[in-house]
Design an enzyme around this catalytic site. Structure first.
Site, mmCIF file in Angstrom:
data_model
loop_
_atom_site.group_PDB
_atom_site.id
_atom_site.type_symbol
_atom_site.label_atom_id
_atom_site.label_comp_id
_atom_site.label_asym_id
_atom_site.label_seq_id
_atom_site.Cartn_x
_atom_site.Cartn_y
_atom_site.Cartn_z
ATOM 1 N N GLY A 133 26.267 29.013 48.461
ATOM 2 C CA GLY A 133 27.551 29.701 48.527
ATOM 3 C C GLY A 133 27.741 30.771 47.458
ATOM 4 O O GLY A 133 28.873 31.149 47.165
ATOM 5 N N GLN A 134 26.636 31.279 46.907
ATOM 6 C CA GLN A 134 26.749 32.307 45.859
ATOM 7 C C GLN A 134 27.003 33.666 46.483
ATOM 8 O O GLN A 134 26.254 34.094 47.373
ATOM 9 C CB GLN A 134 25.470 32.333 45.018
ATOM 10 C CG GLN A 134 25.553 33.313 43.845
ATOM 11 C CD GLN A 134 24.303 33.278 42.971
ATOM 12 O OE1 GLN A 134 23.331 32.593 43.280
ATOM 13 N NE2 GLN A 134 24.343 34.016 41.881
ATOM 14 N N ILE A 174 38.930 37.087 39.663
ATOM 15 C CA ILE A 174 39.897 37.994 40.288
ATOM 16 C C ILE A 174 40.657 37.309 41.431
ATOM 17 O O ILE A 174 41.774 37.717 41.750
ATOM 18 C CB ILE A 174 39.174 39.282 40.737
ATOM 19 C CG1 ILE A 174 40.116 40.459 40.821
ATOM 20 C CG2 ILE A 174 38.425 39.080 42.038
ATOM 21 C CD1 ILE A 174 39.408 41.809 40.912
ATOM 22 N N HIS A 184 26.715 32.830 37.097
ATOM 23 C CA HIS A 184 28.039 32.597 36.523
ATOM 24 C C HIS A 184 28.427 31.146 36.662
ATOM 25 O O HIS A 184 28.123 30.504 37.663
ATOM 26 C CB HIS A 184 29.103 33.506 37.160
ATOM 27 C CG HIS A 184 29.115 33.494 38.658
ATOM 28 N ND1 HIS A 184 28.195 34.204 39.414
ATOM 29 C CD2 HIS A 184 29.910 32.857 39.542
ATOM 30 C CE1 HIS A 184 28.438 34.006 40.695
ATOM 31 N NE2 HIS A 184 29.472 33.181 40.804
ATOM 32 N N LEU A 185 29.112 30.683 35.641
ATOM 33 C CA LEU A 185 29.657 29.328 35.607
ATOM 34 C C LEU A 185 31.157 29.430 35.859
ATOM 35 O O LEU A 185 31.879 30.070 35.098
ATOM 36 C CB LEU A 185 29.387 28.734 34.208
ATOM 37 C CG LEU A 185 29.998 27.378 33.877
ATOM 38 C CD1 LEU A 185 29.429 26.288 34.771
ATOM 39 C CD2 LEU A 185 29.756 27.042 32.403
ATOM 40 N N HIS A 186 31.614 28.835 36.986
ATOM 41 C CA HIS A 186 33.063 28.758 37.236
ATOM 42 C C HIS A 186 33.625 27.614 36.394
ATOM 43 O O HIS A 186 33.040 26.519 36.349
ATOM 44 C CB HIS A 186 33.344 28.390 38.698
ATOM 45 C CG HIS A 186 32.948 29.401 39.721
ATOM 46 N ND1 HIS A 186 33.847 30.264 40.311
ATOM 47 C CD2 HIS A 186 31.746 29.669 40.302
ATOM 48 C CE1 HIS A 186 33.220 31.012 41.211
ATOM 49 N NE2 HIS A 186 31.942 30.669 41.228
HETATM 50 P P1 AMP Z 1 30.346 32.876 43.793
HETATM 51 O O1 AMP Z 1 30.706 32.555 45.201
HETATM 52 O O2 AMP Z 1 30.032 31.648 42.972
HETATM 53 O O3 AMP Z 1 29.272 33.935 43.687
HETATM 54 O O4 AMP Z 1 31.662 33.420 43.121
HETATM 55 C C1 AMP Z 1 31.878 34.761 42.800
HETATM 56 C C2 AMP Z 1 33.254 34.829 42.177
HETATM 57 O O5 AMP Z 1 33.378 36.090 41.564
HETATM 58 C C3 AMP Z 1 34.396 34.677 43.169
HETATM 59 O O6 AMP Z 1 35.218 33.585 42.793
HETATM 60 C C4 AMP Z 1 35.129 36.024 43.055
HETATM 61 O O7 AMP Z 1 36.532 35.899 43.170
HETATM 62 C C5 AMP Z 1 34.721 36.501 41.679
HETATM 63 N N1 AMP Z 1 34.751 37.936 41.476
HETATM 64 C C6 AMP Z 1 34.199 38.882 42.273
HETATM 65 N N2 AMP Z 1 34.420 40.108 41.760
HETATM 66 C C7 AMP Z 1 35.116 39.930 40.611
HETATM 67 C C8 AMP Z 1 35.640 40.810 39.618
HETATM 68 N N3 AMP Z 1 35.508 42.149 39.708
HETATM 69 N N4 AMP Z 1 36.316 40.280 38.571
HETATM 70 C C9 AMP Z 1 36.471 38.943 38.477
HETATM 71 N N5 AMP Z 1 35.988 38.061 39.367
HETATM 72 C C10 AMP Z 1 35.326 38.544 40.423
#
Ligand code: AMP
Ligand code: ZN
Length: 114
Positions: free
Chosen positions: A94-95, A33, A101-103
């Site tokens: 930094g989670q 997002i 989830h895999l970016h």
């Molecule tokens: P992390 O810091 O690795 O936990 O990353 C979490 C990621 O989830 C961030 O890049 C957010 O922008 C993304 N995120 C949070 N909520 C949503 C959502 N509803 N749809 C898509 N991405 C999301």
């Protein structure tokens, strides 16, 4: 299997909207997002695994699938010049969302982070 308070479980269940780009019986991929790069997707297991801390060797097929589908998704999203995988784990990692989830980032630089 699923956590009613988890935002990614809700995306998996279709209870909140997401721009999904892939789904099979075990995983879902959707656009982040707040993208850091022209293409930024998240690939998640359908089951609620909080983070890499909980992963064991038994999860190797699941993690392999998450990694292995990513080149095809990047190709389908028009990424032609390489891409980057990131997994953040726990507070020091930094989670922010506690559902594994895999970016996957791609597209022309500059990117916002990294
Ligand atoms: P992390 O810091 O690795 O936990 O990353 C979490 C990621 O989830 C961030 O890049 C957010 O922008 C993304 N995120 C949070 N909520 C949503 C959502 N509803 N749809 C898509 N991405 C999301
Ligand atoms: Zn979850």
């Amino acid at each position: 299997m699923s956590d009613p308070n988890c935002i990614f479980c809700k995306i998996v269940a279709g209870q909140i909207p997401a721009k999904k780009v892939y789904e099979d019986d075990q995983i879902v991929a959707f656009h982040d997002i707040h993208p850091w790069a022209p293409v930024h997707i998240l690939i998640v297991p359908k089951q609620h695994v909080p983070s890499m801390v909980e992963v064991t060797e038994a999860d190797a097929p699941l993690l392999g699938r998450m990694m292995a589908v990513s080149p095809r998704l990047m190709r389908e999203l028009g990424v032609t010049n390489g891409f980057r995988h990131v997994v953040n784990t726990g507070r020091d990692g930094g989670q922010e969302v506690m559902h594994l989830h895999l970016h996957v980032f791609g597209g022309p630089r500059p990117w916002l982070k990294g």
